[in-house]
Design a protein around this motif. Structure first.
Motif, PDB file in Angstrom:
ATOM      1  N   TYR A  66       0.838  -1.193   0.000  1.00 22.86           N
ATOM      2  CA  TYR A  66       0.000   0.000   0.000  1.00 22.86           C
ATOM      3  C   TYR A  66       0.876   1.246   0.000  1.00 22.86           C
ATOM      4  CZ  TYR A  66      -3.505   3.384   1.416  1.00 22.86           C
ATOM      5  OH  TYR A  66      -4.342   4.471   1.470  1.00 22.86           O
ATOM      6  N   CYS A  67       0.646   2.131  -0.928  1.00 21.43           N
ATOM      7  CA  CYS A  67       1.369   3.405  -1.000  1.00 21.43           C
ATOM      8  C   CYS A  67       0.566   4.447  -0.243  1.00 21.43           C
ATOM      9  CB  CYS A  67       1.557   3.836  -2.452  1.00 21.43           C
ATOM     10  SG  CYS A  67       2.546   2.703  -3.397  1.00 21.43           S
ATOM     11  N   SER A  68       0.994   4.740   0.964  1.00 24.05           N
ATOM     12  CA  SER A  68       0.267   5.705   1.780  1.00 24.05           C
ATOM     13  C   SER A  68       0.749   7.126   1.558  1.00 24.05           C
ATOM     14  CB  SER A  68       0.398   5.345   3.256  1.00 24.05           C
ATOM     15  OG  SER A  68       1.749   5.396   3.648  1.00 24.05           O
ATOM     16  N   TYR A  69       1.932   7.263   0.959  1.00 18.61           N
ATOM     17  CA  TYR A  69       2.541   8.589   0.831  1.00 18.61           C
ATOM     18  C   TYR A  69       3.604   8.525  -0.258  1.00 18.61           C
ATOM     19  CZ  TYR A  69       4.864  12.888   2.398  1.00 18.61           C
ATOM     20  OH  TYR A  69       5.395  14.146   2.477  1.00 18.61           O
ATOM     21  N   TYR A  70       3.846   9.633  -0.902  1.00 17.30           N
ATOM     22  CA  TYR A  70       4.981   9.724  -1.827  1.00 17.30           C
ATOM     23  C   TYR A  70       5.692  11.043  -1.580  1.00 17.30           C
ATOM     24  CZ  TYR A  70       2.139  12.839  -4.716  1.00 17.30           C
ATOM     25  OH  TYR A  70       1.377  13.876  -5.156  1.00 17.30           O
ATOM     26  N   LEU A  71       6.954  11.091  -1.887  1.00 14.60           N
ATOM     27  CA  LEU A  71       7.754  12.282  -1.633  1.00 14.60           C
ATOM     28  C   LEU A  71       7.875  13.143  -2.881  1.00 14.60           C
ATOM     29  CD1 LEU A  71      10.581  10.680   0.505  1.00 14.60           C
ATOM     30  CD2 LEU A  71       8.707  12.103   1.309  1.00 14.60           C
ATOM     31  N   PHE A  72       7.844  14.446  -2.680  1.00 12.84           N
ATOM     32  CA  PHE A  72       8.015  15.385  -3.772  1.00 12.84           C
ATOM     33  C   PHE A  72       9.356  15.124  -4.448  1.00 12.84           C
ATOM     34  CE2 PHE A  72       9.370  19.430  -5.574  1.00 12.84           C
ATOM     35  CZ  PHE A  72       8.270  19.737  -6.346  1.00 12.84           C
ATOM     36  N   GLY A  73       9.354  15.039  -5.755  1.00 12.38           N
ATOM     37  CA  GLY A  73      10.573  14.807  -6.512  1.00 12.38           C
ATOM     38  C   GLY A  73      10.889  13.343  -6.753  1.00 12.38           C
ATOM     39  N   PHE A 110       6.954  12.378  -9.864  1.00 15.02           N
ATOM     40  CA  PHE A 110       7.289  12.873 -11.198  1.00 15.02           C
ATOM     41  C   PHE A 110       6.402  12.259 -12.283  1.00 15.02           C
ATOM     42  CE2 PHE A 110       9.861  12.960 -15.095  1.00 15.02           C
ATOM     43  CZ  PHE A 110      10.129  14.314 -15.170  1.00 15.02           C
ATOM     44  N   TYR A 111       6.072  10.968 -12.145  1.00 16.12           N
ATOM     45  CA  TYR A 111       5.281  10.283 -13.166  1.00 16.12           C
ATOM     46  C   TYR A 111       3.792  10.178 -12.833  1.00 16.12           C
ATOM     47  CZ  TYR A 111       9.711   9.208 -15.363  1.00 16.12           C
ATOM     48  OH  TYR A 111      10.938   9.319 -15.963  1.00 16.12           O
ATOM     49  N   GLY A 112       3.356  10.826 -11.765  1.00 19.33           N
ATOM     50  CA  GLY A 112       1.926  10.953 -11.496  1.00 19.33           C
ATOM     51  C   GLY A 112       1.259   9.851 -10.696  1.00 19.33           C
ATOM     52  N   MET A 113       2.027   8.991 -10.049  1.00 19.83           N
ATOM     53  CA  MET A 113       1.414   7.965  -9.214  1.00 19.83           C
ATOM     54  C   MET A 113       1.112   8.564  -7.854  1.00 19.83           C
ATOM     55  SD  MET A 113       2.590   4.163  -8.256  1.00 19.83           S
ATOM     56  CE  MET A 113       1.685   3.291  -6.986  1.00 19.83           C
ATOM     57  N   LEU A 119       6.924   4.494 -15.029  1.00 19.23           N
ATOM     58  CA  LEU A 119       7.909   5.409 -14.464  1.00 19.23           C
ATOM     59  C   LEU A 119       9.298   4.825 -14.657  1.00 19.23           C
ATOM     60  CD1 LEU A 119       8.737   4.137 -11.413  1.00 19.23           C
ATOM     61  CD2 LEU A 119       6.422   4.902 -10.991  1.00 19.23           C
ATOM     62  N   LYS A 120      10.305   5.603 -14.329  1.00 19.53           N
ATOM     63  CA  LYS A 120      11.687   5.126 -14.423  1.00 19.53           C
ATOM     64  C   LYS A 120      12.272   5.048 -13.026  1.00 19.53           C
ATOM     65  CE  LYS A 120      13.044   6.501 -19.033  1.00 19.53           C
ATOM     66  NZ  LYS A 120      14.015   7.211 -19.840  1.00 19.53           N
ATOM     67  N   THR A 121      13.039   3.998 -12.790  1.00 18.94           N
ATOM     68  CA  THR A 121      13.710   3.864 -11.506  1.00 18.94           C
ATOM     69  C   THR A 121      14.821   4.906 -11.406  1.00 18.94           C
ATOM     70  OG1 THR A 121      15.246   2.245 -12.402  1.00 18.94           O
ATOM     71  CG2 THR A 121      13.243   1.399 -11.382  1.00 18.94           C
ATOM     72  N   ASP A 122      15.217   5.216 -10.194  1.00 18.13           N
ATOM     73  CA  ASP A 122      16.268   6.194  -9.965  1.00 18.13           C
ATOM     74  C   ASP A 122      17.053   5.776  -8.722  1.00 18.13           C
ATOM     75  OD1 ASP A 122      17.910   8.351  -9.474  1.00 18.13           O
ATOM     76  OD2 ASP A 122      16.353   9.844  -9.826  1.00 18.13           O
ATOM     77  N   ALA A 123      18.020   4.884  -8.902  1.00 22.05           N
ATOM     78  CA  ALA A 123      18.772   4.336  -7.775  1.00 22.05           C
ATOM     79  C   ALA A 123      19.689   5.357  -7.116  1.00 22.05           C
ATOM     80  CB  ALA A 123      19.587   3.128  -8.224  1.00 22.05           C
ATOM     81  N   LYS A 124      20.042   6.411  -7.834  1.00 18.59           N
ATOM     82  CA  LYS A 124      20.943   7.409  -7.252  1.00 18.59           C
ATOM     83  C   LYS A 124      20.236   8.204  -6.149  1.00 18.59           C
ATOM     84  CE  LYS A 124      23.946  11.295  -8.305  1.00 18.59           C
ATOM     85  NZ  LYS A 124      24.495  12.158  -9.338  1.00 18.59           N
ATOM     86  N   PHE A 125      19.059   8.740  -6.448  1.00 15.54           N
ATOM     87  CA  PHE A 125      18.352   9.581  -5.481  1.00 15.54           C
ATOM     88  C   PHE A 125      17.271   8.826  -4.711  1.00 15.54           C
ATOM     89  CE2 PHE A 125      20.014  12.656  -8.560  1.00 15.54           C
ATOM     90  CZ  PHE A 125      20.744  13.447  -7.692  1.00 15.54           C
ATOM     91  N   TRP A 126      16.765   7.712  -5.250  1.00 14.33           N
ATOM     92  CA  TRP A 126      15.699   6.949  -4.604  1.00 14.33           C
ATOM     93  C   TRP A 126      16.056   5.465  -4.617  1.00 14.33           C
ATOM     94  CZ3 TRP A 126      12.455   9.988  -2.142  1.00 14.33           C
ATOM     95  CH2 TRP A 126      12.367  11.313  -2.564  1.00 14.33           C
ATOM     96  N   PRO A 127      17.102   5.081  -3.888  1.00 13.56           N
ATOM     97  CA  PRO A 127      17.547   3.686  -3.913  1.00 13.56           C
ATOM     98  C   PRO A 127      16.550   2.749  -3.243  1.00 13.56           C
ATOM     99  CG  PRO A 127      18.717   4.884  -2.218  1.00 13.56           C
ATOM    100  CD  PRO A 127      17.885   5.897  -2.975  1.00 13.56           C
TER     101      PRO A 127
END
Length: 118
Positions: free
Chosen positions: A12-19, A24-27, A76-84
């Motif tokens: 369950y996605c209860s929250y998402y962080l800005f950026g 970024f992809y609208g989920m 969406l695209k994964t981003d291991a650098k900023f969102w590992p």
């Protein structure tokens, strides 16, 4: 959420962080993730197993279900650098309450672990 009954999955996605990629992809939040790249996922372990096979900056298709049961798909695209991808696990030694396990450490542990499959 539990008052509404069993959800579409345990993810369950209860929250998402800005950026973040989700932002970024609208989920949006308040969604259950039920599939990643067409592979059904029910638990966080299922999700981690699938996500760890996806290279950094690769496109990922997530199928999600909202609280009303409406299914939707996000790419969406994964981003291991900023969102590992990391896991917080209970420390089995008892020295600390929680241990942060990085994606690389989890991969190594899974390859070292004996397989229970026959």
């Amino acid at each position: 959420i539990q008052e509404m009954g069993k959800g579409a999955s345990d993810i369950y996605c209860s929250y998402y962080l800005f950026g973040s990629p989700a932002h970024f992809y609208g989920m949006k939040s308040c969604r259950y993730i039920v599939a990643v790249n067409g592979t059904p996922v029910q638990t966080l372990d299922d999700l981690i197993e699938v996500v760890q096979t996806i290279p950094d900056r690769a496109a990922v298709k997530l199928k999600a279900v909202d609280l009303q049961g409406q299914a939707m798909t996000f790419t969406l695209k994964t981003d291991a650098k900023f969102w590992p991808t990391n896991e917080l696990k209970r420390d089995p030694t008892g020295k600390m309450d929680w241990v942060l396990v990085t994606r690389e450490e989890a991969k190594e542990a899974r390859t070292r672990a004996p397989s229970s499959r026959v």
